[in-house]
Design a protein around this motif. Structure first.
Motif, PDB file in Angstrom:
ATOM      1  N   THR A   1     -11.787 -14.844 116.595  1.00 20.94           N
ATOM      2  CA  THR A   1     -11.848 -13.960 117.767  1.00 20.94           C
ATOM      3  C   THR A   1     -12.143 -12.535 117.309  1.00 20.94           C
ATOM      4  O   THR A   1     -12.238 -12.244 116.114  1.00 20.94           O
TER       5      THR A   1
ATOM      6  N   ALA B   1     -10.501  -9.790 117.029  1.00 20.31           N
ATOM      7  CA  ALA B   1      -9.564  -8.864 116.381  1.00 20.31           C
ATOM      8  C   ALA B   1     -10.140  -8.495 115.015  1.00 20.31           C
ATOM      9  O   ALA B   1     -10.962  -9.237 114.461  1.00 20.31           O
ATOM     10  N   THR B   2      -9.700  -7.374 114.488  1.00 16.40           N
ATOM     11  CA  THR B   2     -10.215  -6.989 113.178  1.00 16.40           C
ATOM     12  C   THR B   2      -9.680  -7.937 112.089  1.00 16.40           C
ATOM     13  O   THR B   2      -8.561  -8.442 112.188  1.00 16.40           O
TER      14      THR B   2
ATOM     15  N   LEU C   1     -19.211  -9.029 117.206  1.00 17.60           N
ATOM     16  CA  LEU C   1     -19.188  -7.574 117.056  1.00 17.60           C
ATOM     17  C   LEU C   1     -18.420  -7.176 115.786  1.00 17.60           C
ATOM     18  O   LEU C   1     -18.897  -6.356 114.989  1.00 17.60           O
TER      19      LEU C   1
END
Ligand SMILES: Cc1cc2nc3c(=O)[nH]c(=O)nc-3n(C[C@H](O)[C@H](O)[C@H](O)COP(=O)(O)O)c2cc1C
Length: 215
Positions: free
Chosen positions: A18, A20-21, A50
């Motif tokens: 997902t 999240a970083t 992204l």
């Protein structure tokens, strides 16, 4: 009545990524699982594309090539949507607060939360490498709900007692601990034992002995 011989349980894991970083955790997990011969089924969310761009020099293809099978996020008809498709479980690395919220509330609007929902209902191992800081009450409540439903919340929190020297050391420790949850025990990070304990003390045994004394 004769029953068809059962097939050997396939050794496969679902990996969800997902936005999240920390996409590096998923990259490492996929590489390790491949090296172990464990079949991986990958789901990547759009926001993860992204973070892939922001956090790595890798193309999407270079990411997805690390998995044996890649499923579109909107394909809720994929095999992973059914409990009859056998897996060891699912690792979500990293897990965004959005996906924790979806899983905690049973919202299976796309394949990633659906596969997680199936993993929980089949009582298989679900590990969420959750990543956010600080955490609000909604995040915390959702994590409690997932834990109560049988999931494992495993945030990528480094251990410093093993004196990591590189980012890879830190990543390997968390990925190794996540794989432990699936019964996959890899020596990719230092486990705390007498030898490591002695080693990290580096001649400070007297200080350690002092610290162990009762107050
Ligand atoms: C660079 C970057 C870092 C992010 N880091 C986090 C994070 O650590 N935790 C989090 O919950 N969301 C983070 N987000 C926001 C999520 O990407 C966003 O909430 C998204 O909707 C998650 O959707 P997904 O679960 O479908 O991937 C980050 C977004 C970007 C662009």
């Amino acid at each position: 009545m004769t029953v068809p011989a059962s097939r050997k349980n396939p050794d496969r894991i679902i990996v969800g990524i997902t936005g999240a970083t920390g996409i590096i955790y998923a990259v490492r997990a996929l590489d390790v699982l491949r090296s172990l011969g464990i079949e991986t089924h990958l789901i990547v969310t759009k926001p993860a594309e992204l973070t892939l761009a922001y956090e790595t020099d890798m193309t999407k293809r270079e990411l997805t090539d690390r998995a044996d099978h890649v499923w579109p996020i909107n394909d809720v008809g994929a095999p992973l949507s059914s409990g009859s498709f056998l897996t060891r479980g699912m690792l979500i690395a990293p897990a965004s607060m959005r996906c924790v919220g979806e899983i905690a509330n049973g919202i299976s609007a796309s394949l990633l939360p659906r596969a997680a929902d199936v993993t929980l209902k089949e009582r298989r191992t679900l590990v969420l490498m959750v990543r956010e800081e600080p955490l609000n009450l909604i995040h915390l409540r959702n994590m409690v709900t997932v834990t109560e439903a049988g999931g494992t919340i495993l945030p990528p929190v480094p251990a410093f007692y093993s004196r990591p020297k590189t980012i890879d050391d830190i990543v390997d420790q968390t990925v190794g601990r996540a794989l432990d949850q699936f019964g996959i025990h890899v020596d990719m990070f230092p486990r705390w034992d007498d030898a490591l304990r002695h080693n990290v003390a580096r001649g400070k045994d007297a200080e350690v002995a002092e610290a162990l004394k009762d107050e």
